[in-house]
Design an enzyme around this catalytic site. Structure first.
Site, short mmCIF file in Angstrom:
data_model
loop_
_atom_site.label_atom_id
_atom_site.label_comp_id
_atom_site.label_asym_id
_atom_site.label_seq_id
_atom_site.Cartn_x
_atom_site.Cartn_y
_atom_site.Cartn_z
CD1 TRP A 1 50.38 38.42 23.84
CD2 TRP A 1 49.90 40.10 22.45
NE1 TRP A 1 49.88 37.88 22.68
CE2 TRP A 1 49.59 38.88 21.82
CE3 TRP A 1 49.69 41.29 21.75
CZ2 TRP A 1 49.06 38.82 20.52
CZ3 TRP A 1 49.17 41.24 20.46
CH2 TRP A 1 48.85 40.01 19.86
CG HIS B 1 44.81 40.87 29.91
ND1 HIS B 1 45.44 41.02 28.69
CD2 HIS B 1 45.16 41.95 30.65
CE1 HIS B 1 46.15 42.14 28.70
NE2 HIS B 1 46.00 42.72 29.88
CD GLU C 1 48.12 39.07 27.28
OE1 GLU C 1 48.59 40.22 27.05
OE2 GLU C 1 46.93 38.79 27.11
CG ASP D 1 40.04 39.57 23.04
OD1 ASP D 1 40.36 39.56 24.24
OD2 ASP D 1 40.82 39.22 22.13
CG ASP E 1 42.66 42.06 26.40
OD1 ASP E 1 42.22 42.90 25.59
OD2 ASP E 1 43.56 41.26 26.12
CE LYS F 1 46.26 35.33 20.85
NZ LYS F 1 45.88 36.65 20.40
CG ASP G 1 42.28 35.54 22.23
OD1 ASP G 1 41.70 35.84 23.29
OD2 ASP G 1 43.23 36.18 21.77
CG ASP H 1 43.84 37.16 27.58
OD1 ASP H 1 42.84 36.44 27.39
OD2 ASP H 1 43.93 38.32 27.12
CG HIS I 1 45.74 34.68 25.49
ND1 HIS I 1 46.74 35.62 25.54
CD2 HIS I 1 44.75 35.24 24.75
CE1 HIS I 1 46.37 36.71 24.90
NE2 HIS I 1 45.16 36.50 24.42
C1 RNT Z 1 46.20 39.71 22.54
C2 RNT Z 1 46.38 39.98 23.99
C3 RNT Z 1 46.69 41.39 24.35
C4 RNT Z 1 45.84 42.40 23.58
C5 RNT Z 1 45.91 43.81 24.12
C6 RNT Z 1 45.41 44.80 23.15
O1 RNT Z 1 45.73 38.45 22.28
O2 RNT Z 1 45.28 39.54 24.71
O3 RNT Z 1 46.60 41.56 25.71
O4 RNT Z 1 44.50 42.03 23.56
O5 RNT Z 1 47.17 44.09 24.58
ZN ZN Z 2 45.24 40.00 26.83
#
Ligand code: RNT
Ligand code: ZN
Length: 416
Positions: free
Chosen positions: A183, A284, A224, A294, A323, A226, A292, A257, A260
């Site tokens: 990523w 993820h 990955e 998390d 994640d 986004k 986003d 993810d 994302h």
């Molecule tokens: C960032 C991505 C990525 C990170 C990690 C720490 O938006 O989701 O995967 O969160 O690699």
């Molecule tokens: Zn991620």
């Protein structure tokens, strides 16, 4: 009533709709979830490269953050002891462990810098997955693999190549493949004048990386995408279209993810399409709250929907990782809640009469399908879950929290 007695009663309830709870528990036990190490220390890492950057953010300052490898390993150990089944751990390159007085930059990392992690994982009998770290570093201030500066770009190409070697080392040591996910935070705050050149450079960087010799059965490279990041609101170079096409043409994997995509766009709807064109898909699972953000994974509708797609698509074809990073609550509790919720969602999917539901759809009996899907929501999944925990030697229900509270008092609060 004991947990076993409750389970026996639930077993009958499920049997009546053709679902075998023993089979479901057996299947659940076989699904590994890759637990991200970065929840334990707010994505700080050990290579001292600096503050978290790249448009991702941890907020909160709950006491007890792990400050070194020993503390992080102890915290992960405690966490894993409260989660049923065998799982994996997911490391970032920034978690390299150096000898006293030693330090190398990210382009020079070697397997030996991760030897202690291999020892840790071997002792627990679990596998390791890996991620190059293309953020929180002086060379990542502007762009990384898409950079217009050839020196910066080659630094990051070398970093990712070094990470492939390290991933290969993990796979060899553990005897199963290591997923290595790339990523990058590259993008633009405001409307770019040229979207093509940075994307062409990213494509070329990936080509250079993948041209190295490595064992494709051991290292499963994923990319990955986004849709935006803080400071990258208008354009991300590694967009979904970019990586889906790149992965498809170059026979590597896409990682989706769940935070994302556009806010009403869901990953659960993407898995079936990905599996028709790719051998595997990587995930993820996280929880985006308005962006986003998390947040910790909950037992919520989208997590349940993702789990259904994993079970219906074949759990051996989905590389499942979490994640999230919440620094406003006890970090061990965050891990345990997220991991156990992902498992509960998988159990929920395993306890559905999936064939029957598909038949109802196929015969366009949508009235009955809706009725049954709604009734199934109140079936006694909790009794199966609690017994699953008991069988696997971890505390059932909320009982695990006592251990976290004790650990907080005895260990975490002493980290001043
Ligand atoms: C960032 C991505 C990525 C990170 C990690 C720490 O938006 O989701 O995967 O969160 O690699
Ligand atoms: Zn991620």
């Amino acid at each position: 009533m004991t947990l076993k007695e409750r389970y026996d009663a639930a077993k009958e309830v499920y049997k009546a709709i053709g679902v075998d709870t023993d089979v479901a528990m057996k299947a659940l036990k076989e699904i590994p979830i890759s637990m991200h190490c970065w929840q334990g220390d707010d994505v700080t890492g050990f290579d001292g490269a600096g503050a978290l950057s790249g448009g991702i953010q941890t907020t909160g300052n709950y006491p007890g953050r792990a400050r070194n490898p020993e503390e992080l390993m102890a915290d992960m150990d405690k966490t894993l002891s409260l989660i049923p089944g065998k799982h994996r751990i997911n490391l970032h390159a920034s978690y390299a462990i150096f000898e006293e007085g030693e330090w190398v930059d990210r382009d020079q990392l070697e397997p030996k810098h991760f030897k202690k992690w291999v020892e840790f994982a071997k002792e627990k009998g679990i596998g390791i997955d890996f991620n190059p770290t293309l953020f929180s570093h002086a060379n990542a201030e502007n762009a990384t693999l898409s950079s217009e500066d050839p020196k910066i770009r080659s630094f990051w190409i070398d970093h990712v190549k070094a990470c492939i070697k390290i991933s290969e080392y993990f796979a060899t040591e553990q005897g199963n493949p290591c997923t290595m996910n790339i990523w990058i935070p590259d993008g633009f705050k405001d409307i770019p004048a040229d979207r093509t050149s940075p994307r062409a450079r990213l494509k070329d960087s990936l080509d250079q990386i993948l041209s190295m010799e490595y064992d494709k059965t051991k290292v499963l490279v994923a990319v990955e995408s986004k849709v935006f990041g803080i400071g990258m609101e208008s354009c991300t170079i590694g967009s979904h279209e970019f990586y889906m096409n790149y992965a498809s043409k170059n026979d590597i994997l896409c990682l989706l993810d769940s935070g994302h995509y556009h806010p009403t766009e869901v990953v659960s709807d993407k898995i079936s399409s990905m599996l028709l064109f790719f051998d595997k898909v990587a995930l993820h699972v996280t929880r985006p709250v308005r962006w986003d953000s998390d947040h910790v994974v909950l037992f919520d509708d989208e997590t349940k929907e993702i789990a259904k797609e994993i079970i219906r698509g074949g759990s051996d074809r989905v590389l499942l990782a979490l994640d999230f990073f919440d620094a406003s609550i006890n970090r061990i509790s965050a891990w345990v809640v997220g991991m156990r919720n992902m498992q509960k969602a998988l159990l929920n999917a395993l306890l559905l009469p999936n064939e029957k539901l598909a038949q109802l759809q196929n015969s366009r009996s949508f009235t009955e399908l809706m009725m049954l899907q709604e009734e199934l929501k109140l079936y006694p999944i909790g009794d199966v879950w609690n017994y699953f925990c008991e069988l696997n030697g971890v505390p059932a229900k909320e009982d695990w929290f006592k251990e976290v509270a004790t650990y907080e008092k005895e260990v975490l609060l002493n980290r001043k």
